[in-house]
Design a protein around this motif. Structure first.
Motif, PDB file in Angstrom:
ATOM      1  N   SER A 140       0.837  -1.206   0.000  1.00 42.48           N
ATOM      2  CA  SER A 140       0.000   0.000   0.000  1.00 42.48           C
ATOM      3  C   SER A 140       0.872   1.257   0.000  1.00 42.48           C
ATOM      4  O   SER A 140       1.823   1.361   0.768  1.00 42.48           O
ATOM      5  N   VAL A 141       0.530   2.193  -0.881  1.00 42.89           N
ATOM      6  CA  VAL A 141       1.184   3.498  -0.918  1.00 42.89           C
ATOM      7  C   VAL A 141       0.160   4.528  -0.448  1.00 42.89           C
ATOM      8  O   VAL A 141      -0.982   4.512  -0.908  1.00 42.89           O
ATOM      9  N   VAL A 142       0.549   5.389   0.485  1.00 39.28           N
ATOM     10  CA  VAL A 142      -0.383   6.404   0.993  1.00 39.28           C
ATOM     11  C   VAL A 142       0.298   7.772   0.982  1.00 39.28           C
ATOM     12  O   VAL A 142       1.440   7.909   1.432  1.00 39.28           O
ATOM     13  N   GLY A 143      -0.390   8.775   0.445  1.00 41.95           N
ATOM     14  CA  GLY A 143       0.124  10.143   0.431  1.00 41.95           C
ATOM     15  C   GLY A 143      -0.824  11.081   1.164  1.00 41.95           C
ATOM     16  O   GLY A 143      -1.927  10.694   1.561  1.00 41.95           O
ATOM     17  N   MET A 144      -0.387  12.325   1.318  1.00 40.34           N
ATOM     18  CA  MET A 144      -1.133  13.311   2.096  1.00 40.34           C
ATOM     19  C   MET A 144      -1.555  14.480   1.217  1.00 40.34           C
ATOM     20  O   MET A 144      -0.710  15.110   0.572  1.00 40.34           O
ATOM     21  N   THR A 145      -2.870  14.789   1.218  1.00 41.42           N
ATOM     22  CA  THR A 145      -3.306  15.961   0.452  1.00 41.42           C
ATOM     23  C   THR A 145      -4.089  16.925   1.317  1.00 41.42           C
ATOM     24  O   THR A 145      -4.405  16.654   2.480  1.00 41.42           O
ATOM     25  N   PHE A 146      -4.331  18.098   0.732  1.00 41.66           N
ATOM     26  CA  PHE A 146      -5.241  19.086   1.325  1.00 41.66           C
ATOM     27  C   PHE A 146      -6.241  19.374   0.208  1.00 41.66           C
ATOM     28  O   PHE A 146      -5.845  19.869  -0.869  1.00 41.66           O
ATOM     29  N   ASP A 147      -7.502  19.004   0.445  1.00 40.68           N
ATOM     30  CA  ASP A 147      -8.567  18.997  -0.566  1.00 40.68           C
ATOM     31  C   ASP A 147      -8.332  19.987  -1.715  1.00 40.68           C
ATOM     32  O   ASP A 147      -8.437  21.202  -1.544  1.00 40.68           O
ATOM     33  N   ALA A 148      -8.046  19.411  -2.890  1.00 42.72           N
ATOM     34  CA  ALA A 148      -7.687  20.249  -4.038  1.00 42.72           C
ATOM     35  C   ALA A 148      -8.841  20.414  -5.021  1.00 42.72           C
ATOM     36  O   ALA A 148      -8.637  20.836  -6.151  1.00 42.72           O
ATOM     37  N   THR A 149     -10.062  20.090  -4.585  1.00 41.73           N
ATOM     38  CA  THR A 149     -11.199  20.231  -5.502  1.00 41.73           C
ATOM     39  C   THR A 149     -11.713  21.666  -5.533  1.00 41.73           C
ATOM     40  O   THR A 149     -12.535  22.017  -6.372  1.00 41.73           O
ATOM     41  N   VAL A 150     -11.255  22.493  -4.600  1.00 46.54           N
ATOM     42  CA  VAL A 150     -11.700  23.893  -4.546  1.00 46.54           C
ATOM     43  C   VAL A 150     -10.490  24.809  -4.364  1.00 46.54           C
ATOM     44  O   VAL A 150      -9.400  24.347  -4.016  1.00 46.54           O
ATOM     45  N   ALA A 151     -10.697  26.114  -4.593  1.00 48.64           N
ATOM     46  CA  ALA A 151      -9.639  27.105  -4.341  1.00 48.64           C
ATOM     47  C   ALA A 151      -9.769  27.614  -2.906  1.00 48.64           C
ATOM     48  O   ALA A 151     -10.872  27.870  -2.432  1.00 48.64           O
TER      49      ALA A 151
END
Ligand SMILES: NC(=O)c1ccc[n+]([C@@H]2O[C@H](COP(=O)([O-])OP(=O)(O)OC[C@H]3O[C@@H](n4cnc5c(N)ncnc54)[C@H](O)[C@@H]3O)[C@@H](O)[C@H]2O)c1
Length: 256
Positions: A140-151
């Motif tokens: 399993s590969v897991v990364g970290m995001t900050f919701d990029a569906t909005v500005a």
């Protein structure tokens, strides 16, 4: 019995004990995993000191995810400690705060944008491919995001880099699926880490979470995020890939 008993996990991107990667390494060890951590450049010295604060002091590897030589020698470095990997955590991002963040969107220069996309998005592919010879089916590969569906306010070009990361994760899920390797992201709410504090205007995001997240949000508690990462590393999400799990107190689901 832990959910990661017997798993060998590399967590890339640990600097301070406030780093999300540090919390992931801690929970992973508590859940039975053998953990390796990595960092790059001058921060590596800090990582080596901080590693002693984990329940078990893990090996600290040098890995600059933009350095082809570092990526090529990763399997050799890892196999000095464990004979393979069941999980890889990408907890890495960088964007020049002077030129790309805090309301500088319309002036962001390409060279800095290119660096942000390389370090924060392309490197998920680089890291996954560097580790692939060590991983088998069920990894399993897991990364970290900050919701990029909005500005967002202040997030600017890092938001664009995160949109790229989210898409990169879906394509990795597509191309690694045949090998039984999953790729997922955790989308966390704002947490007071070194990277976050470097964002001019980060406080505006924190304030929004305080009023809108239905479960509330503690921006000093990395544990819920780390637990979700560990769940995705475990065998409890065997048929989930290309997914983004929100750990944000429910903020993303609210309209206002
Ligand atoms: N803190 C937040 O509010 C928040 C919210 C959502 C997602 N995230 C994401 O979580 C991840 C971890 O960030 P954090 O908040 O724990 O901050 P952090 O500063 O503690 O971690 C970022 C890490 O990236 C490493 N890094 C930067 N460039 C690198 C390179 N070229 N090679 C290897 N490592 C490199 C840094 O040394 C550092 O260890 C990032 O992807 C970040 O965008 C953070």
């Amino acid at each position: 019995m832990g959910i990661l008993d017997g798993k060998r996990i590399l967590v890339a991107g640990v600097t301070m004990d406030s780093s999300i990667g540090f919390a992931v390494a801690k929970v992973a060890q508590e859940q039975g995993a053998t953990v390796l951590i990595s960092n790059f450049g001058r921060a590596l010295g800090i990582t080596k000191r901080i590693a002693k604060r984990l329940p078990v002091e893990p090996p600290v590897l040098e890995l600059d995810v933009t350095d082809e030589e570092h990526l090529a020698r990763l399997p050799e470095l890892v196999t000095e400690h464990v004979d393979g990997l069941d999980g890889v955590v990408h907890s890495i991002a960088y964007g020049n705060p002077e030129t790309l963040l805090g309301g500088k969107f319309l002036d962001g220069p390409w060279n800095d944008v290119a660096q942000a996309v390389q370090v924060s998005a392309y490197s998920l592919k680089s890291l996954a491919m560097a580790a692939k010879p060590l991983m088998g089916s069920g990894s399993s590969v897991v990364g970290m995001t900050f919701d990029a569906t909005v500005a967002w306010p202040a997030y600017d070009w890092m938001g664009v880099a995160k949109a790229s990361l989210e898409s990169t994760s879906r394509y990795l899920a597509r191309d690694l699926g045949a090998d039984g390797i999953r790729c997922n992201l955790v989308s966390a709410g704002p947490l007071r880490t070194l990277a976050a504090k470097a964002i001019p205007g980060f406080g505006d995001l924190e304030e929004m979470w305080g009023t809108r997240a239905p479960l509330g949000w503690d921006n000093t508690d990395q544990d819920p995020t780390a637990r979700a990462v560990c769940a995705l590393l475990s065998d409890f999400f065997p048929a989930t890939t290309g997914e983004i799990v929100h750990v944000d107190g429910g903020f993303h689901a609210m309209g206002a």
